[in-house]
Design a protein around this motif. Structure first.
Motif, mmCIF file in Angstrom:
data_model
loop_
_atom_site.group_PDB
_atom_site.id
_atom_site.type_symbol
_atom_site.label_atom_id
_atom_site.label_comp_id
_atom_site.label_asym_id
_atom_site.label_seq_id
_atom_site.Cartn_x
_atom_site.Cartn_y
_atom_site.Cartn_z
ATOM 1 N N ASP A 99 0.978 -1.248 -0.107
ATOM 2 C CA ASP A 99 -0.082 0.032 0.080
ATOM 3 C C ASP A 99 0.941 1.283 -0.046
ATOM 4 O OD1 ASP A 99 -1.670 2.154 0.655
ATOM 5 O OD2 ASP A 99 -3.112 0.930 1.708
ATOM 6 N N PRO A 100 0.660 2.106 -1.053
ATOM 7 C CA PRO A 100 1.667 3.183 -1.001
ATOM 8 C C PRO A 100 1.491 4.262 -0.039
ATOM 9 C CG PRO A 100 -0.035 3.492 -2.792
ATOM 10 C CD PRO A 100 -0.325 2.129 -2.026
ATOM 11 N N LEU A 101 0.032 4.392 0.509
ATOM 12 C CA LEU A 101 0.229 5.332 1.605
ATOM 13 C C LEU A 101 -0.761 4.572 2.723
ATOM 14 C CD1 LEU A 101 -1.737 8.069 -0.835
ATOM 15 C CD2 LEU A 101 0.692 8.224 0.114
ATOM 16 N N PRO A 102 0.165 3.812 3.360
ATOM 17 C CA PRO A 102 -0.444 2.887 4.754
ATOM 18 C C PRO A 102 -0.989 3.748 5.736
ATOM 19 C CG PRO A 102 1.998 2.967 4.814
ATOM 20 C CD PRO A 102 1.701 3.646 3.305
ATOM 21 N N GLY A 103 -2.324 3.355 6.162
ATOM 22 C CA GLY A 103 -2.944 4.016 7.159
ATOM 23 C C GLY A 103 -4.066 5.066 6.617
ATOM 24 N N LYS A 104 -3.823 5.269 5.295
ATOM 25 C CA LYS A 104 -4.740 6.461 4.852
ATOM 26 C C LYS A 104 -5.348 5.854 3.365
ATOM 27 C CE LYS A 104 -1.748 10.519 6.333
ATOM 28 N NZ LYS A 104 -1.031 11.513 5.968
ATOM 29 N N PRO A 105 -6.355 4.911 3.859
ATOM 30 C CA PRO A 105 -6.919 4.447 2.450
ATOM 31 C C PRO A 105 -7.840 5.679 1.757
ATOM 32 C CG PRO A 105 -8.154 3.830 4.510
ATOM 33 C CD PRO A 105 -6.708 4.487 4.836
ATOM 34 N N CYS A 106 -7.770 5.452 0.420
ATOM 35 C CA CYS A 106 -8.298 6.560 -0.488
ATOM 36 C C CYS A 106 -9.298 5.714 -1.328
ATOM 37 C CB CYS A 106 -7.478 7.395 -0.982
ATOM 38 S SG CYS A 106 -6.403 8.414 0.141
ATOM 39 N N ASP A 120 -3.249 12.781 0.336
ATOM 40 C CA ASP A 120 -1.880 12.473 0.703
ATOM 41 C C ASP A 120 -1.013 11.992 -0.471
ATOM 42 O OD1 ASP A 120 0.444 12.428 2.171
ATOM 43 O OD2 ASP A 120 0.204 10.658 3.442
ATOM 44 N N GLY A 121 0.290 12.134 -0.313
ATOM 45 C CA GLY A 121 0.976 11.722 -1.516
ATOM 46 C C GLY A 121 2.056 11.280 -1.324
ATOM 47 N N VAL A 122 3.194 10.661 -2.375
ATOM 48 C CA VAL A 122 4.490 10.123 -2.085
ATOM 49 C C VAL A 122 5.055 10.513 -3.361
ATOM 50 C CG1 VAL A 122 3.802 7.832 -2.516
ATOM 51 C CG2 VAL A 122 6.067 8.489 -1.261
ATOM 52 N N VAL A 123 6.429 10.873 -3.191
ATOM 53 C CA VAL A 123 7.069 11.268 -4.582
ATOM 54 C C VAL A 123 8.195 10.009 -4.598
ATOM 55 C CG1 VAL A 123 8.661 12.831 -5.878
ATOM 56 C CG2 VAL A 123 6.855 13.696 -4.721
ATOM 57 N N GLY A 124 8.360 9.329 -5.711
ATOM 58 C CA GLY A 124 9.469 8.136 -5.783
ATOM 59 C C GLY A 124 11.079 8.533 -5.467
ATOM 60 N N ARG A 125 11.418 8.121 -4.348
ATOM 61 C CA ARG A 125 12.677 8.458 -3.617
ATOM 62 C C ARG A 125 13.869 8.375 -4.591
ATOM 63 N NH1 ARG A 125 10.394 5.634 -0.006
ATOM 64 N NH2 ARG A 125 11.463 3.754 -0.370
ATOM 65 N N ASP A 126 13.716 6.932 -5.179
ATOM 66 C CA ASP A 126 14.889 6.669 -6.367
ATOM 67 C C ASP A 126 14.092 5.881 -7.413
ATOM 68 O OD1 ASP A 126 14.197 4.113 -4.989
ATOM 69 O OD2 ASP A 126 15.833 4.496 -3.614
ATOM 70 N N GLU A 127 15.062 5.302 -8.440
ATOM 71 C CA GLU A 127 14.368 4.398 -9.608
ATOM 72 C C GLU A 127 13.608 3.360 -8.959
ATOM 73 O OE1 GLU A 127 16.381 3.087 -13.240
ATOM 74 O OE2 GLU A 127 17.112 4.855 -12.913
ATOM 75 N N LYS A 128 14.111 2.557 -7.925
ATOM 76 C CA LYS A 128 13.544 1.335 -7.510
ATOM 77 C C LYS A 128 12.042 1.713 -6.806
ATOM 78 C CE LYS A 128 13.866 -2.638 -4.432
ATOM 79 N NZ LYS A 128 14.748 -3.250 -3.287
#
Length: 496
Positions: free
Chosen positions: A293-300, A335-343
């Motif tokens: 889950d890319p945003l754990p604890g924050k289901p959208c 909420d959102g998340v930006v890819g930290r690196d290629e992986k």
């Protein structure tokens, strides 16, 4: 006939069929056409089987012969024989299609392009590449990447789909927002016509205004007018600065609002804008190991993946940061998340790209690939859920995802196994809804055998009539990929 769930292949020749039955003498003629190489003419049931069924196990034919040419000349000789004998032919690429376009419906000869794997040329100065039809998209991407360029096409099936098939289906995919459709990216083609003549339209010119643009006839024709054997395609410079961000949102309306902001604030660096719903994410997490889950604890309710690509990392990061500040301060995203690196970026992309694989693992799936007005495209998912719930309860799941930036909805109905009652509840309802919205019943997958009879929902009778006239002019005996793209009656066939 094309049969659901693998049943019915044994009676594939039971109904009237205006084409010749393949004989042992035909197989011998194919061996001659291939320079005497009998290993490339498959006739044993266990060898032929994988070419007679699509990857979903939904469309099943009963081909007796598969031919594996290595050159355009060999394709030409095979087609000349089939034309003379009135033998039906299915050109086949990676067999990754979703509408049965590359799968036989009965006992057609399968002409597989998988041995035509040469990358003929890569021109860094002009920014283009020429390759044979059997080159896999990922292989071409690797080859041009080594020269600092990229293929302007990216699909979930990139590890298997072949360039000839991509062109023949006018495949869309994840980069259409940035690079446009293959109708603009393909610079030239080589095509073997149904009578075996070779049409050389391989040019790498950006501008050529001499007469009718014949290559366009074969882009998106799904092998019904000829066999694509070579492709010339533009290969823009690969952009070094790539960012991937994933956002959670509470409504589809917020996804549309954010799209407008992305177009305005990210502008020229915006390269993908993809959405999927909570049901799609839940399915991926349940079916594919290693996904999180890319945003754990924050289901959208909804998720959007945005990709930016540019030439200046500092400039791109500043634009992305400004965009992030706006969508957060205006409460457009949860909420959102930006890819930290290629992986990490790859892991975020996987959640969107692998939905169709997760659907396959989950069981049977009815897939609809629709163009609809962007702001209202998700309404159909809600309406169909409401329609199917009282009939089938939790046995059926309705998922929506797709290319929000292009107004392309992938509507999927997932269930344990194919069921005529479920299909009747979905069709023609979905097609009628799309027609009433003045949408398209096939945004990017093509019509194949699945939607050949449904073309009238998106094209008027005059248009279909003109298409049938073109088909008869190029393929007077109708041997090329019968029962695909055009309604049977329009080309003088009895219904399957």
């Amino acid at each position: 006939s094309a049969s659901m769930g693998g049943a019915g292949a044994s009676d594939a020749r039971a109904r009237p069929w205006p084409f010749s039955v393949v004989r042992a003498s035909d197989a011998d003629a194919f061996v001659d056409a291939l320079g005497g190489d009998a290993t490339r003419v498959l006739t044993r049931a266990e060898d032929v089987k994988k070419y007679s069924v699509d990857w979903m196990g939904k469309y099943v034919g009963a081909s007796a012969v598969v031919v594996l040419p290595r050159t355009t000349e060999e394709v030409s000789k095979v087609m000349r024989h089939c034309h003379a004998r009135r033998i039906a032919v299915v050109p086949q690429g990676g067999n990754t299609g979703l509408v049965g376009g590359g799968t036989p419906t009965r006992d057609e000869v399968v002409v597989s392009l998988e041995r035509m794997r040469d990358i003929v040329s890569i021109d860094e100065d002009a920014g283009c590449a020429v390759c044979e039809a059997g080159v896999v998209l990922e292989e071409l991407e690797s080859a041009v990447r080594a020269r600092g360029m990229t293929v302007p096409l990216d699909l979930g099936a990139k590890g298997k789909c072949q360039m000839g098939g991509c062109v023949s289906t006018n495949a869309g995919g994840l980069r259409l927002l940035r690079y446009g459709s293959l109708r603009g990216s393909v610079l030239g083609l080589e095509v073997v016509l149904p009578n075996g003549d070779v049409l050389d339209l391989v040019r790498t010119l950006r501008k050529d205004n001499t007469g009718y643009d014949l290559k366009q006839l074969f882009i998106g024709a799904e092998g019904t007018l000829g066999v694509v054997t070579k492709v010339a395609i533009s290969t823009p410079r690969a952009l070094r600065s790539v960012n991937v961000a994933l956002f959670g949102l509470e409504s589809f309306a917020k996804c549309v609002e954010m799209l407008k902001l992305a177009r305005g604030l990210l502008g020229e660096i915006l390269s993908a804008y993809e959405f999927f719903d909570r049901e799609s994410l839940d399915l991926v997490l349940a079916q594919l190991s290693g996904t999180r889950d890319p945003l754990p604890g924050k289901p959208c309710e909804f998720y959007v993946v945005i990709e930016t690509s540019g030439s200046d990392a500092k400039h791109d990061t500043a634009k992305l940061d400004a965009f992030l500040n706006v969508v957060k301060s205006q409460r457009i995203v949860v909420d959102g998340v930006v890819g930290r690196d290629e992986k990490h970026a790859f892991a975020l992309w996987t959640l969107r790209e692998r939905i169709s694989v997760a659907l396959k693992y989950a069981g049977a799936v009815y897939k609809y690939d629709l163009s609809l007005p962007t702001a209202r495209m998700y309404n159909l998912v809600v309406v169909l859920r409401d329609r199917l719930r009282p009939m089938f309860g939790s046995r059926v799941k309705v998922l929506g995802y797709g290319h929000a930036g292009d107004g392309n909805l992938h509507l999927n109905v997932s269930c344990a196994e194919y069921d005529d009652a479920i299909e009747r509840a979905i069709e023609p309802f979905v097609y009628e809804y799309t027609r009433d919205e003045r949408g398209s019943v096939s945004a990017e997958h093509g019509l194949g055998v699945m939607k050949a009879e449904e073309i009238h929902y998106s094209k008027d009778a005059k248009a279909v009539e003109l298409m049938a006239t073109m088909k008869r002019a190029l393929d007077p005996f109708g041997i090329m990929n019968p029962y695909k793209v055009l309604p049977a009656a329009a080309v003088g066939l009895s219904k399957l």
